[in-house]
Design a protein around this motif. Structure first.
Motif, PDB file in Angstrom:
ATOM      1  N   HIS A 100      -8.515  11.654   2.733  1.00 16.28           N
ATOM      2  CA  HIS A 100      -9.836  11.017   2.714  1.00 16.28           C
ATOM      3  C   HIS A 100      -9.818   9.849   3.695  1.00 16.28           C
ATOM      4  O   HIS A 100      -9.751   8.685   3.288  1.00 16.28           O
ATOM      5  N   PRO A 101      -9.875  10.126   4.982  1.00 14.55           N
ATOM      6  CA  PRO A 101      -9.714   9.079   6.008  1.00 14.55           C
ATOM      7  C   PRO A 101     -10.711   7.943   5.852  1.00 14.55           C
ATOM      8  O   PRO A 101     -11.892   8.162   5.571  1.00 14.55           O
ATOM      9  N   ASP A 102     -10.188   6.719   6.028  1.00  9.65           N
ATOM     10  CA  ASP A 102     -11.007   5.504   6.034  1.00  9.65           C
ATOM     11  C   ASP A 102     -11.756   5.278   4.726  1.00  9.65           C
ATOM     12  O   ASP A 102     -12.789   4.604   4.691  1.00  9.65           O
ATOM     13  N   PRO A 154      -4.592   8.371   9.183  1.00  7.97           N
ATOM     14  CA  PRO A 154      -5.174   7.083   8.810  1.00  7.97           C
ATOM     15  C   PRO A 154      -4.434   6.471   7.619  1.00  7.97           C
ATOM     16  O   PRO A 154      -4.059   7.165   6.674  1.00  7.97           O
ATOM     17  N   LEU A 155      -4.212   5.164   7.677  1.00  8.21           N
ATOM     18  CA  LEU A 155      -3.492   4.469   6.612  1.00  8.21           C
ATOM     19  C   LEU A 155      -4.467   3.931   5.573  1.00  8.21           C
ATOM     20  O   LEU A 155      -5.617   3.618   5.884  1.00  8.21           O
ATOM     21  N   PRO A 156      -4.001   3.792   4.340  1.00 15.01           N
ATOM     22  CA  PRO A 156      -4.833   3.086   3.366  1.00 15.01           C
ATOM     23  C   PRO A 156      -4.945   1.616   3.760  1.00 15.01           C
ATOM     24  O   PRO A 156      -4.071   1.086   4.449  1.00 15.01           O
ATOM     25  N   GLU A 157      -6.003   0.979   3.328  1.00  9.29           N
ATOM     26  CA  GLU A 157      -6.178  -0.450   3.597  1.00  9.29           C
ATOM     27  C   GLU A 157      -5.494  -1.236   2.480  1.00  9.29           C
ATOM     28  O   GLU A 157      -5.905  -1.152   1.319  1.00  9.29           O
ATOM     29  N   PRO A 158      -4.444  -2.008   2.817  1.00  5.09           N
ATOM     30  CA  PRO A 158      -3.735  -2.730   1.764  1.00  5.09           C
ATOM     31  C   PRO A 158      -4.403  -4.064   1.433  1.00  5.09           C
ATOM     32  O   PRO A 158      -4.906  -4.758   2.321  1.00  5.09           O
ATOM     33  N   TRP A 159      -4.392  -4.420   0.151  1.00  4.13           N
ATOM     34  CA  TRP A 159      -4.867  -5.707  -0.343  1.00  4.13           C
ATOM     35  C   TRP A 159      -3.814  -6.253  -1.291  1.00  4.13           C
ATOM     36  O   TRP A 159      -3.131  -5.480  -1.988  1.00  4.13           O
ATOM     37  N   LEU A 160      -3.695  -7.564  -1.348  1.00  3.20           N
ATOM     38  CA  LEU A 160      -2.832  -8.172  -2.353  1.00  3.20           C
ATOM     39  C   LEU A 160      -3.712  -8.788  -3.429  1.00  3.20           C
ATOM     40  O   LEU A 160      -4.599  -9.596  -3.131  1.00  3.20           O
TER      41      LEU A 160
END
Length: 332
Positions: A100-102, A154-160
């Motif tokens: 599931h890109p982006d 595409p990479l997942p968007e990381p959050w902390l």
């Protein structure tokens, strides 16, 4: 008008008198409704061993929702580092991002996801709680593995995820966007975000500080109805104030008859003063105040009310108060 992108946190409350299967069905329908409403993100929280919150893995809920939605970003808010190996997280969310890109986010948090020590011990990777250094190493390893070993596209968007200055400091050091749990520790919000912005270091993942704050939000046609809908979660919170995590999620009628002590009422009122409850006008004003005070780039709403229809209606009412241009201006 609320001039920021709006997102949602799903905590999958298991309603009194219902089964976990029914909660899962509601969770799937909720994702479809949020997608249609135009919310930016929908994140799933990791919880274990609670009669009030379903023990549904965020990665599984993310995969299921991604298959039946088309636009809303999906992910964890958060998946908890003490309970998972970095390689497993990288593989799971890297695969989701390729499929599931982006659209996939990887929000990483530190808590155990349970108040039960025996459950926490069975989940974590080692006999003792994760130290600060171990947590940092786990996050760093997960990010490295996403890029170096399991990237399929595409990479997942990381959050902390953070509820403290310590978490904010780590997000700043690693150059990650921060999702601050204002709905849990509102007393920490401003100091932690100041710390984050002052020490932020640009990275592959984020060129500038990015701040999302999560706010407990209950919106209804009248103040009285919003208070009624907030009642069940207040019962659960009152139990937590006594160190009890075994309180089921009651109906609004059961909650209205709950015998709160005066100290509980004061504590709940103090907490609620930092959140957003009431009519659309009141909620709009409160969210706007919070956005201004925190300088947030995005607002994430968590709405733990009893019935799916009431929960969706709350999100509908808030969305109606947001500018249509906010989502278009959001940083991808």
């Amino acid at each position: 008008m609320i001039d920021l992108p709006l997102s949602a946190l799903e905590v999958a409350m298991v309603q009194a008198g219902s089964r976990a299967l029914e909660t899962l069905r509601d969770t799937a329908e909720f994702a479809r409704r949020l997608d249609a409403l135009g919310y930016r993100r929908l994140w799933y929280a990791e919880h274990h061993h609670s009669p009030a919150i379903g023990a549904f893995p965020p990665v599984v809920l993310t995969a299921h929702a991604a298959a039946s939605t088309s636009a809303v970003r999906l992910g964890s808010g958060g998946v908890l580092a003490p309970n998972h190996s970095p390689l497993m997280l990288a593989e799971q969310f890297g695969t989701l991002a390729a499929l599931h890109p982006d659209r996939i986010d990887l929000g990483i948090g530190r808590g155990p996801g349970t108040f039960d020590e025996a459950t926490a011990r069975s989940l974590r990777r080692g006999p003792e709680p994760m130290t600060d250094d171990e947590y940092r190493a786990s996050v760093v390893s997960t990010l490295r593995l996403l890029v170096d070993e399991v990237a399929l596209g595409p990479l997942p968007e990381p959050w902390l995820l953070s509820s403290s200055t310590a978490g904010a400091a780590l997000a700043a050091e690693l150059g990650l966007p921060i999702a601050f749990a204002h709905h849990i520790r509102p007393d920490n919000t401003l100091a932690a975000l100041d710390h984050y912005r002052a020490r932020f270091s640009p990275s592959l993942w984020c060129e500038r500080p990015r701040v999302l704050i999560c706010v407990e939000t209950v919106c209804a046609g009248t103040r009285e109805e919003a208070a009624r809908l907030a009642g069940p979660m207040n019962v659960v919170k009152a139990g937590l104030l006594k160190g009890r995590s075994d309180i089921p999620f009651p109906t609004p009628e059961e909650a209205s008859a709950h015998p709160f002590t005066e100290s509980e009422r004061q504590a709940l009122a103090g907490f609620g003063a930092h959140q957003a409850y009431g009519t659309p006008e009141t909620v709009e004003r409160r969210l706007t105040e919070l956005a201004t005070a925190t300088g947030a780039d995005e607002l994430m709403l968590v709405t733990p009310v009893y019935a799916l229809a009431d929960r969706v209606r709350s999100y509908e009412l808030v969305k109606q108060r947001a500018t249509r241009s906010a989502d278009a201006r959001a940083t991808p």
